[in-house]
Motif scaffolding. Structure first.
Motif, short mmCIF file in Angstrom:
data_model
loop_
_atom_site.label_atom_id
_atom_site.label_comp_id
_atom_site.label_asym_id
_atom_site.label_seq_id
_atom_site.Cartn_x
_atom_site.Cartn_y
_atom_site.Cartn_z
N PHE A 100 -38.71 27.13 2.69
CA PHE A 100 -37.88 26.70 3.95
C PHE A 100 -39.01 26.38 5.14
O PHE A 100 -39.91 26.88 5.35
CB PHE A 100 -37.10 28.11 4.34
CG PHE A 100 -36.39 27.72 5.62
CD1 PHE A 100 -35.20 27.04 5.48
CD2 PHE A 100 -36.91 28.21 6.99
CE1 PHE A 100 -34.32 26.91 6.62
CE2 PHE A 100 -35.94 28.04 8.07
CZ PHE A 100 -34.98 27.41 7.84
N SER A 101 -38.67 25.00 5.46
CA SER A 101 -39.67 24.43 6.47
C SER A 101 -38.88 24.05 7.78
O SER A 101 -39.80 23.80 8.70
CB SER A 101 -40.23 23.30 5.93
OG SER A 101 -39.54 22.36 5.50
N CYS A 102 -37.69 24.08 7.88
CA CYS A 102 -36.98 23.52 9.08
C CYS A 102 -35.79 24.23 9.39
O CYS A 102 -34.91 24.32 8.24
CB CYS A 102 -37.01 21.92 9.10
SG CYS A 102 -36.02 21.33 10.41
N GLY A 103 -35.54 24.78 10.53
CA GLY A 103 -34.07 25.54 11.19
C GLY A 103 -34.49 26.73 11.61
O GLY A 103 -35.64 26.82 12.28
N ASP A 104 -33.58 27.61 11.51
CA ASP A 104 -33.57 28.86 12.21
C ASP A 104 -33.86 30.05 11.33
O ASP A 104 -33.57 29.91 9.96
CB ASP A 104 -32.12 29.17 12.91
CG ASP A 104 -32.08 28.22 14.19
OD1 ASP A 104 -33.12 28.02 14.81
OD2 ASP A 104 -30.73 27.79 14.44
N VAL A 105 -34.53 30.96 11.65
CA VAL A 105 -34.71 32.32 10.84
C VAL A 105 -34.15 33.46 11.82
O VAL A 105 -34.39 33.69 12.74
CB VAL A 105 -36.19 32.44 10.52
CG1 VAL A 105 -36.35 33.84 9.75
CG2 VAL A 105 -36.48 31.42 9.85
N LYS A 106 -33.25 34.29 10.95
CA LYS A 106 -32.76 35.42 11.64
C LYS A 106 -33.23 36.72 10.76
O LYS A 106 -33.41 36.62 9.45
CB LYS A 106 -31.33 35.35 11.58
CG LYS A 106 -30.76 34.33 12.45
CD LYS A 106 -29.05 34.34 12.55
CE LYS A 106 -28.54 33.52 13.36
NZ LYS A 106 -27.08 33.50 13.41
N LEU A 107 -33.47 37.72 11.65
CA LEU A 107 -33.65 38.95 10.94
C LEU A 107 -32.36 39.77 11.15
O LEU A 107 -31.67 39.75 11.88
CB LEU A 107 -34.85 39.71 12.25
CG LEU A 107 -36.02 38.70 11.83
CD1 LEU A 107 -37.04 39.66 12.66
CD2 LEU A 107 -36.80 38.63 10.69
N PRO A 108 -32.68 40.86 10.33
CA PRO A 108 -31.31 42.07 10.34
C PRO A 108 -31.31 42.58 11.59
O PRO A 108 -32.36 42.53 12.19
CB PRO A 108 -31.59 42.97 9.25
CG PRO A 108 -32.65 42.22 8.20
CD PRO A 108 -33.50 41.37 9.13
N ALA A 109 -30.31 43.15 11.87
CA ALA A 109 -30.25 43.96 13.32
C ALA A 109 -31.27 44.95 13.38
O ALA A 109 -31.65 45.30 14.76
CB ALA A 109 -28.94 44.83 13.30
N ASP A 110 -32.06 45.37 12.24
CA ASP A 110 -33.05 46.53 12.41
C ASP A 110 -34.39 45.63 12.67
O ASP A 110 -35.14 46.23 12.54
CB ASP A 110 -33.08 47.38 11.12
CG ASP A 110 -33.45 46.66 9.97
OD1 ASP A 110 -33.54 45.51 9.85
OD2 ASP A 110 -33.39 47.39 8.89
N GLY A 111 -34.14 44.38 12.68
CA GLY A 111 -35.54 43.79 12.98
C GLY A 111 -36.42 43.47 11.65
O GLY A 111 -37.60 42.88 11.78
N GLY A 112 -35.63 43.53 10.49
CA GLY A 112 -36.52 43.56 9.20
C GLY A 112 -37.10 44.51 8.99
O GLY A 112 -38.11 44.20 7.97
N ASN A 113 -37.20 45.61 9.39
CA ASN A 113 -38.00 46.67 9.27
C ASN A 113 -38.00 47.11 7.39
O ASN A 113 -36.95 46.90 6.94
CB ASN A 113 -37.84 47.97 9.91
CG ASN A 113 -37.90 47.99 11.19
OD1 ASN A 113 -38.76 47.29 11.68
ND2 ASN A 113 -36.92 48.65 12.07
#
Length: 114
Positions: A100-113
């Protein structure tokens, strides 16, 4: 975007003021960021491998669950496992390895812990 636009989007937003309780001069912040980027660019031109190794070493998201969304809205869900030599994210999905090289990246609500 205005604060209302961000609230309507359903995506959490924040600011340096909100996170630190301090105001910042935007020109000073931009100048510092530009200076850091210029330094990394000069280092990259002389040693791409050194910069990539540092980027991997300092990255706090590798090993966490992410949702990557490309400019057309397609989603890739998986674990951010590596940074490829071209700088793209390597994401391990149920269907295999994706880049993946272009766009948005989201983390889970827990911040990706982990």
């Amino acid at each position: 975007s205005t604060r209302d636009d961000l609230a309507e989007s359903g995506d959490p937003a924040t600011s340096m003021l909100q996170e630190t309780g301090r105001s910042f001069d935007i020109r000073t912040v931009a100048d510092r960021i530009a200076g850091k980027l210029a330094g990394y660019h000069a280092r990259y031109l002389s040693s791409k491998e050194e910069v990539l190794a540092e980027w991997k070493r300092e990255n706090r998201l590798m090993g966490t669950a992410v949702t990557a969304i490309d400019p057309l809205g397609a989603e890739i869900r998986g674990v951010f496992s590596d940074i490829a030599p071209d700088g793209s994210m390597v994401i391990e999905t149920r269907d295999g390895t994706r880049r993946f090289s272009c766009g948005d990246v989201k983390l889970p609500a827990d911040g990706g812990n982990r």
